[in-house]
Design a protein around this motif. Structure first.
Motif, PDB file in Angstrom:
ATOM      1  N   VAL A   1       1.557  18.329  38.026  1.00  0.00           N
ATOM      2  CA  VAL A   1       2.045  17.217  38.891  1.00  0.00           C
ATOM      3  C   VAL A   1       0.725  16.734  39.593  1.00  0.00           C
ATOM      4  CG1 VAL A   1       3.589  16.388  40.751  1.00  0.00           C
ATOM      5  CG2 VAL A   1       4.463  17.884  39.130  1.00  0.00           C
ATOM      6  N   THR A   2       0.216  17.576  40.345  1.00  0.00           N
ATOM      7  CA  THR A   2      -0.820  17.295  41.224  1.00  0.00           C
ATOM      8  C   THR A   2      -2.129  16.622  40.682  1.00  0.00           C
ATOM      9  OG1 THR A   2      -0.405  19.268  42.627  1.00  0.00           O
ATOM     10  CG2 THR A   2      -2.595  18.019  43.206  1.00  0.00           C
ATOM     11  N   PRO A   3      -2.350  17.172  39.315  1.00  0.00           N
ATOM     12  CA  PRO A   3      -3.637  16.288  38.453  1.00  0.00           C
ATOM     13  C   PRO A   3      -2.907  15.100  38.090  1.00  0.00           C
ATOM     14  CG  PRO A   3      -3.239  18.490  37.811  1.00  0.00           C
ATOM     15  CD  PRO A   3      -2.552  18.432  38.824  1.00  0.00           C
ATOM     16  N   GLU A   4      -1.938  15.121  37.674  1.00  0.00           N
ATOM     17  CA  GLU A   4      -1.445  13.880  37.092  1.00  0.00           C
ATOM     18  C   GLU A   4      -1.259  12.692  38.096  1.00  0.00           C
ATOM     19  OE1 GLU A   4       0.231  12.798  34.052  1.00  0.00           O
ATOM     20  OE2 GLU A   4      -1.254  14.404  33.588  1.00  0.00           O
ATOM     21  N   ILE A   5      -0.798  13.099  39.479  1.00  0.00           N
ATOM     22  CA  ILE A   5      -0.625  12.170  40.307  1.00  0.00           C
ATOM     23  C   ILE A   5      -1.896  11.584  40.964  1.00  0.00           C
ATOM     24  CG2 ILE A   5       0.391  11.389  42.682  1.00  0.00           C
ATOM     25  CD1 ILE A   5       2.528  13.040  41.887  1.00  0.00           C
ATOM     26  N   LEU A   6      -2.907  12.693  41.391  1.00  0.00           N
ATOM     27  CA  LEU A   6      -4.141  12.569  42.242  1.00  0.00           C
ATOM     28  C   LEU A   6      -5.329  12.534  41.479  1.00  0.00           C
ATOM     29  CD1 LEU A   6      -3.376  14.953  44.933  1.00  0.00           C
ATOM     30  CD2 LEU A   6      -3.053  12.567  45.396  1.00  0.00           C
ATOM     31  N   GLY A   7      -5.490  13.284  40.087  1.00  0.00           N
ATOM     32  CA  GLY A   7      -6.469  13.169  39.250  1.00  0.00           C
ATOM     33  C   GLY A   7      -6.659  12.100  38.405  1.00  0.00           C
ATOM     34  N   GLY A   8      -7.573  11.759  37.595  1.00  0.00           N
ATOM     35  CA  GLY A   8      -7.956  10.416  36.917  1.00  0.00           C
ATOM     36  C   GLY A   8      -7.903  11.264  35.418  1.00  0.00           C
ATOM     37  N   ALA A   9      -8.301  10.349  34.536  1.00  0.00           N
ATOM     38  CA  ALA A   9      -8.445  10.588  33.087  1.00  0.00           C
ATOM     39  C   ALA A   9      -9.616  11.718  32.490  1.00  0.00           C
ATOM     40  CB  ALA A   9      -8.814   9.475  32.152  1.00  0.00           C
ATOM     41  N   LYS A  10     -10.604  11.731  33.601  1.00  0.00           N
ATOM     42  CA  LYS A  10     -11.806  12.764  33.265  1.00  0.00           C
ATOM     43  C   LYS A  10     -11.366  13.938  34.070  1.00  0.00           C
ATOM     44  CE  LYS A  10     -15.198   9.130  33.192  1.00  0.00           C
ATOM     45  NZ  LYS A  10     -16.160   8.277  34.191  1.00  0.00           N
ATOM     46  N   THR A  11     -10.413  14.190  34.618  1.00  0.00           N
ATOM     47  CA  THR A  11     -10.017  15.447  35.263  1.00  0.00           C
ATOM     48  C   THR A  11      -8.834  16.166  34.770  1.00  0.00           C
ATOM     49  OG1 THR A  11      -8.606  14.414  36.952  1.00  0.00           O
ATOM     50  CG2 THR A  11     -11.174  14.770  37.592  1.00  0.00           C
ATOM     51  N   THR A  12      -8.494  16.054  33.186  1.00  0.00           N
ATOM     52  CA  THR A  12      -7.725  16.801  32.606  1.00  0.00           C
ATOM     53  C   THR A  12      -7.485  18.282  33.045  1.00  0.00           C
ATOM     54  OG1 THR A  12      -7.373  15.227  31.171  1.00  0.00           O
ATOM     55  CG2 THR A  12      -6.592  17.000  30.549  1.00  0.00           C
ATOM     56  N   LEU A  13      -6.598  18.818  33.532  1.00  0.00           N
ATOM     57  CA  LEU A  13      -6.378  20.213  33.513  1.00  0.00           C
ATOM     58  C   LEU A  13      -5.476  20.812  32.450  1.00  0.00           C
ATOM     59  CD1 LEU A  13      -6.451  20.520  37.401  1.00  0.00           C
ATOM     60  CD2 LEU A  13      -8.357  20.823  36.029  1.00  0.00           C
ATOM     61  N   LEU A  14      -5.638  22.246  32.631  1.00  0.00           N
ATOM     62  CA  LEU A  14      -4.941  22.738  31.558  1.00  0.00           C
ATOM     63  C   LEU A  14      -3.304  22.460  31.590  1.00  0.00           C
ATOM     64  CD1 LEU A  14      -4.987  25.254  29.590  1.00  0.00           C
ATOM     65  CD2 LEU A  14      -4.648  26.830  31.293  1.00  0.00           C
ATOM     66  N   GLY A  15      -2.792  22.322  32.755  1.00  0.00           N
ATOM     67  CA  GLY A  15      -1.514  22.029  32.735  1.00  0.00           C
ATOM     68  C   GLY A  15      -0.816  20.712  32.094  1.00  0.00           C
ATOM     69  N   SER A  16      -1.873  19.714  32.502  1.00  0.00           N
ATOM     70  CA  SER A  16      -1.567  18.439  31.794  1.00  0.00           C
ATOM     71  C   SER A  16      -1.702  18.390  30.292  1.00  0.00           C
ATOM     72  CB  SER A  16      -2.289  17.287  32.248  1.00  0.00           C
ATOM     73  OG  SER A  16      -2.432  17.532  33.855  1.00  0.00           O
ATOM     74  N   TYR A  17      -2.956  19.290  29.970  1.00  0.00           N
ATOM     75  CA  TYR A  17      -3.376  19.104  28.590  1.00  0.00           C
ATOM     76  C   TYR A  17      -2.146  19.750  27.833  1.00  0.00           C
ATOM     77  CZ  TYR A  17      -6.423  19.592  24.830  1.00  0.00           C
ATOM     78  OH  TYR A  17      -7.136  19.733  23.391  1.00  0.00           O
ATOM     79  N   ILE A  18      -1.615  20.730  28.187  1.00  0.00           N
ATOM     80  CA  ILE A  18      -0.362  21.611  27.330  1.00  0.00           C
ATOM     81  C   ILE A  18       0.711  20.602  27.359  1.00  0.00           C
ATOM     82  CG2 ILE A  18       1.450  23.189  27.514  1.00  0.00           C
ATOM     83  CD1 ILE A  18      -0.483  25.178  29.106  1.00  0.00           C
ATOM     84  N   VAL A  19       0.981  19.760  28.507  1.00  0.00           N
ATOM     85  CA  VAL A  19       2.151  18.828  28.327  1.00  0.00           C
ATOM     86  C   VAL A  19       1.561  17.771  27.324  1.00  0.00           C
ATOM     87  CG1 VAL A  19       3.244  17.175  29.594  1.00  0.00           C
ATOM     88  CG2 VAL A  19       3.046  19.188  30.632  1.00  0.00           C
ATOM     89  N   THR A  20       0.510  17.338  27.312  1.00  0.00           N
ATOM     90  CA  THR A  20       0.117  16.241  26.418  1.00  0.00           C
ATOM     91  C   THR A  20       0.358  16.692  24.897  1.00  0.00           C
ATOM     92  OG1 THR A  20      -1.615  16.036  27.854  1.00  0.00           O
ATOM     93  CG2 THR A  20      -1.809  14.849  25.597  1.00  0.00           C
ATOM     94  N   GLN A  21       0.071  18.075  24.553  1.00  0.00           N
ATOM     95  CA  GLN A  21       0.202  18.528  23.241  1.00  0.00           C
ATOM     96  C   GLN A  21       1.522  18.434  22.802  1.00  0.00           C
ATOM     97  OE1 GLN A  21      -2.391  19.300  21.467  1.00  0.00           O
ATOM     98  NE2 GLN A  21      -3.572  18.804  23.395  1.00  0.00           N
ATOM     99  N   PHE A  22       2.464  18.455  23.779  1.00  0.00           N
ATOM    100  CA  PHE A  22       3.963  18.163  23.427  1.00  0.00           C
ATOM    101  C   PHE A  22       4.519  16.868  23.485  1.00  0.00           C
ATOM    102  CE2 PHE A  22       3.521  22.890  24.367  1.00  0.00           C
ATOM    103  CZ  PHE A  22       4.356  23.405  23.379  1.00  0.00           C
TER     104      PHE A  22
END
Lengths: 272, 356, 303
Positions: free
Chosen positions: C247-268
């Motif tokens: 949630v945090t990187p999705e709201i406060l982070g940008g495209a260049k700051t993909t983190l593990l959690g977001s990356y996993i979600v993207t895969q699905f």
């Protein structure tokens, strides 16, 4: 008396300043959010005079209201089920020995320590594989079942702590005084662990109302919860409506904190 | 007359541990009976078996002639005062006391009336609406008593009932319990690790150790005629001297000294001779009266302590230190460390017990 | 005495106790316990253990051409994907950000928890409530609050402008993500630290001062080692969710700051590479389990 000696002089000043900053850090964002929810400016972080328009928009927004209602239904349903299952599990672990106890204990701990994202993936794949078998479509059922899966553990941890703090001999005393097993549970055990059950229930309610990641993975088209709905709005583009919705969610959280603190108070006066 | 409690061949095992090892015990109706022993000796387990909180592994347990070994606690006509009382913290004093009657189906008004009588009996009138947390330790103790007695138990069980009270209150409650028991005529069975409490309160005492019942008797019997080394050592203070039986009138101490001591054991048996510190006389070497020579030993004073009401000497006899307690007034001639002394005692004062 | 008299009740019938009766009674107790545990046990097996196994099975499966998953033909393909440059970058970034978050939380929380434990009980409880409230407050809302604060022309930027640092644009940066994570997880650090420090006997610190330790030495050699369980528990409680934060990187982070959690979600949700997403989840889970086991081994009792 405090357990640790009191610091003096400069270090004491520094420590108190640090604490003050921590509280400022905790509460300034929340207070600012509340203030800006009354701001008449489309830019969510800029003050533009007082207005209640955004709350009006919230009240008029059909999808927002639907998501809120969904959230409440799911929270209540998952809390009731997880309180019953979690309490029974806690009693079994604290008061009995049985085959498979250690496995159960470990299994009960896992949902607490497993990262949200991993659990979300688990539930997604599980329902993808078994939706046909179970006859479930994504929506109320899948979300509620997932929420129960993590809430049981939290409820049982809270209730277990309460049972562990209760003198086992009180139940024996009840039986010695002609109570049957059921009467001993009904009149002695249950009232004494009730604060734990209520506390666990409030925690389950909060967790259900908080969850974004897992719910997002198992929610269906047109059937989602308020946090997931808001999360979607934020990513689509922020409008001050979100400020208003957030403040409503914030107030709901606060109400639950107040309730749980009240329950805790009952807890301490009872054991005095 | 049937015994209030009759235990025959009771054993309780918890896994590998034998908590109570094949004991036989009779407790008479109207008796104040104590079970005494160090922690872990099985006394509490025995009490819990009488209450029904544990089931015996085997053996017979009768209450007034009825076998109850397999009955749950709510089917037994006995009630318990628990260690630390186990009062229900969420109920008022009145609700605590009327609980047992309510569970038996007595109407609320009748249960409250009877509870009121018991509350009066234990002198707590006026505190009916208080919660246990708002009472002093002594008051809680009385509530626990009333809560058990309101059910008219045929036997009242008490598990370390005075353990949580301070010394002064404990002595007060000892007297009250004793007179309450006399007044009611119900058997009280209480468990304690405090020998003084057991000696002052009870008609008879059972001494237990390591799950075994070692001796049952009155305070006097246990003190004067212990059956074995443990009881001799545990009840009161004593000096125990290892010895071997020579014949029915003579034993040989570890250092070879022969002592006159009538005993029923066969020659060669390992025994211990118990000598209470207050039964020993002390004097300068060679001052032994002629008729006590056969029951005397020589030694050296290693320490002397003045305790006001008595003088306590540590006397080193070859291989062992003995404690000797004398009246400070009688011994004008004070002995000091290093003095050569003799000690002697009356023939009736020593007591030979089998070693183990 | 009229209140207590011996009443002659109808005879009560029991049996002479036997080892068989005792065993049957114990078996009945065990059965009772098992039956009480059964609903939750069965539920967790079906809705937690089975999904867990499915994820692990998926992590060895193959992605087919249509974005679906082929469960036949087990292979380690998706684990090989972990060595990919982009993936390594994301893993390293996630670990680094989670570590920074943990250290910052520790540095803020330790003095706070220590100070709290030196206050009067009344003040202490008030401070505890002050920490508990954010702990219970909706996580999404708390992150969103930082979105509002850090936004363009938002309050934070206005403050920095006012004090002369100039306009700041922190939103959608890694700094914003760390701020959000610290904000989100600080209570998880404070509570176990406080619990550990509060238990320490203050006389030990006095004793160390009496034995010529200065303030720092007595912290270094007495307070810190004794509060270590709290430090470890708090660090695990902050590090693990930070590592898997979504949630945090999705709201406060940008495209260049993909983190593990977001990356996993993207895969699905968008890339449709479920086996790879499953293998990443499995790795995350193993890290979590290892950390927890280490903690319990070191004598930690509760998280």
């Amino acid at each position: 008396m405090s357990g640790v000696i009191t610091p003096r002089g400069a270090s004491r000043t520094l420590l108190s300043i640090n604490s003050l900053l921590v509280f400022l850090f905790f509460y300034a964002p929340i207070i600012l959010l509340i203030i800006f929810s009354f701001s008449d400016n489309r830019n969510v972080g800029v003050w533009g005079g007082f207005t209640l328009d955004w709350y009006g928009e919230f009240a008029d927004s059909q999808p927002t209201r639907k998501a809120l209602w969904n959230s409440i239904q799911i929270a209540v349903a998952s809390t009731i089920v997880s309180v019953v299952l979690g309490t029974l599990g806690a009693l079994a672990l604290e008061r009995f020995t049985f085959r498979g106890k250690q496995v159960f204990d470990a299994l009960l701990y896992l949902p607490i320590i497993i990262p949200d994202v991993t659990m979300a993936v688990m539930m997604l794949l599980f329902f993808a594989e078994l939706a046909g078998v179970l006859g479930l479509s994504k929506g109320f059922a899948t979300i509620t079942l997932s929420h129960i899966a993590f809430s049981i553990s939290f409820v049982s941890v809270v209730v277990r702590a309460r049972i562990a703090g209760m003198d086992e001999r009180l139940e024996e005393a009840a039986m010695d005084l002609y109570a049957s097993r059921w009467q001993a549970f009904r009149y002695v055990t249950l009232p004494l662990i009730m604060p734990g059950i209520l506390g666990g229930g409030l925690l389950a309610l909060t967790l259900s109302l908080d969850d974004v990641v897992i719910t997002q993975f198992v929610a269906g088209p047109g059937w989602t919860t308020l946090p997931v709905f808001v999360f979607g709005l934020i990513r689509k583009g922020v409008t001050p409506l979100i400020n208003a919705v957030s403040v409503v969610m914030l107030l709901a959280s606060m109400a639950l904190v107040a309730l749980s603190l009240f329950v805790q108070r009952v807890r301490t006066t009872d054991s005095a | 007359m049937t015994a209030a409690v009759e235990i025959a061949g009771i054993t309780k095992r918890f896994g590998e541990v034998v908590a109570v090892d094949n004991i036989d015990l009779q407790i008479d109706d109207g008796e104040f009976f104590a079970m005494l022993g160090p922690s872990g000796c099985g006394k509490t387990t025995t009490l819990r078996m009488i209450a029904g909180l544990e089931f015996p592994t085997e053996g017979s347990l009768k209450i007034f002639g009825n076998e109850v070994g397999t009955l749950p606690p709510n089917k037994r006509p006995v009630n318990t005062v628990f260690q630390n009382y186990a009062l229900f913290p969420h109920m008022s004093v009145r609700d605590n006391v009327s609980f047992g009657l309510r569970m038996q189906g007595t109407t609320k008004s009748e249960a409250n009336r009877r509870a009121g009588e018991l509350i009066e009996l234990v002198q707590l009138t006026g505190l009916e609406s208080r919660k246990p947390g708002q009472l002093s330790g002594g008051q809680q103790q009385r509530v626990a008593l009333a809560r058990a007695l309101v059910n008219k138990p045929k036997v009242l069980l008490l598990d370390e009932p005075l353990g949580a009270l301070d010394l002064k209150l404990r002595q007060e409650m000892q007297n009250e319990l004793k007179s309450l028991q006399r007044e009611l005529g119900v058997s009280f069975v209480f468990v304690t690790h405090d020998q003084e409490e057991a000696l002052t309160m009870s008609d008879r005492i059972a001494v237990m150790d390591k799950g075994k019942l070692l001796q049952v008797g009155t305070a006097e019997e246990l003190y004067e005629r212990p059956l074995n080394r443990f009881v001799a050592d545990f009840i009161g203070q004593t000096n125990l001297l290892d010895a071997t039986v020579a014949d029915d009138d003579m034993i040989v101490l570890g250092n070879g000294t022969k002592i006159k001591a009538p005993n029923p054991h066969s020659p060669g048996t390992k025994v211990a001779m118990s000598l209470r510190p207050e039964a020993i006389e002390i004097g300068r070497r060679g001052d032994v009266p002629a008729d006590h020579v056969a029951t005397s030993l020589n030694g050296v004073v290693s320490a002397m302590n003045y305790l006001g009401h008595s003088l306590v000497y540590q006397v080193k006899i070859d291989w062992i230190d003995l404690e000797v307690r004398t009246d400070p007034v009688a011994s004008e001639d004070r002995l000091g460390p290093g003095d050569d002394v003799s000690i002697w005692w009356d023939r009736t004062a020593d007591w030979v017990v089998p070693d183990e | 005495m009229s209140i207590i008299e011996q009443t002659v009740d109808e005879p009560i019938d029991g049996l002479v106790a036997t080892p068989e009766f005792e065993a049957a009674n114990e078996a009945q107790q065990r059965r009772r316990g098992f039956l009480m545990a059964l609903p939750a046990f069965a539920y967790l097996i079906l809705f937690f253990a089975v999904p867990l196994v499915i994820v692990i099975v998926y992590s060895f499966a193959t992605r087919n051409r249509f974005g679906g998953t082929d469960l036949n033909g087990w292979n380690l393909e998706s684990y090989r994907g972990l060595g990919d440059d982009l993936v390594r970058q994301i893993l390293v970034r996630s670990v680094v950000l989670a570590a920074i978050t943990t250290v910052i939380c520790l540095l803020i929380a330790y003095p706070f928890a220590y100070y709290m434990s030196t206050r009067r009980p009344a003040v202490r409880n008030l401070m505890l409530v002050g920490v508990m409230i954010p702990f219970w407050t909706n996580f999404l809302v708390r992150n969103y609050a930082w979105y509002v604060i850090l936004g363009t022309d938002g309050p934070f930027s206005q403050v920095t402008e006012f004090v002369g640092i100039g306009e700041t644009r922190l939103l959608f940066t890694q700094t914003a993500v760390v701020m959000g994570l610290v904000y989100g997880f600080l209570p998880f650090m404070i509570l176990p630290l406080y619990a550990a420090i509060e238990r320490i006997d203050g006389r030990l610190l006095e004793a160390s001062r009496d034995l010529y330790a200065n303030g720092f030495q007595s912290f270094r050699h007495v307070l810190l080692p004794l509060s270590m369980p709290g430090v470890i528990a708090g660090s695990i409680l902050v590090f693990i969710p930070s590592l898997g934060a979504y949630v945090t990187p999705e709201i406060l982070g940008g495209a260049k700051t993909t983190l593990l959690g977001s990356y996993i979600v993207t895969q699905f949700l968008s890339a449709r590479n479920m086996p790879f997403g499953a293998s990443l989840s499995t790795v995350l889970m193993i890290v979590m389990l290892t950390a927890t086991l280490v903690y319990f081994r070191k004598g930690g009792r509760t998280l």
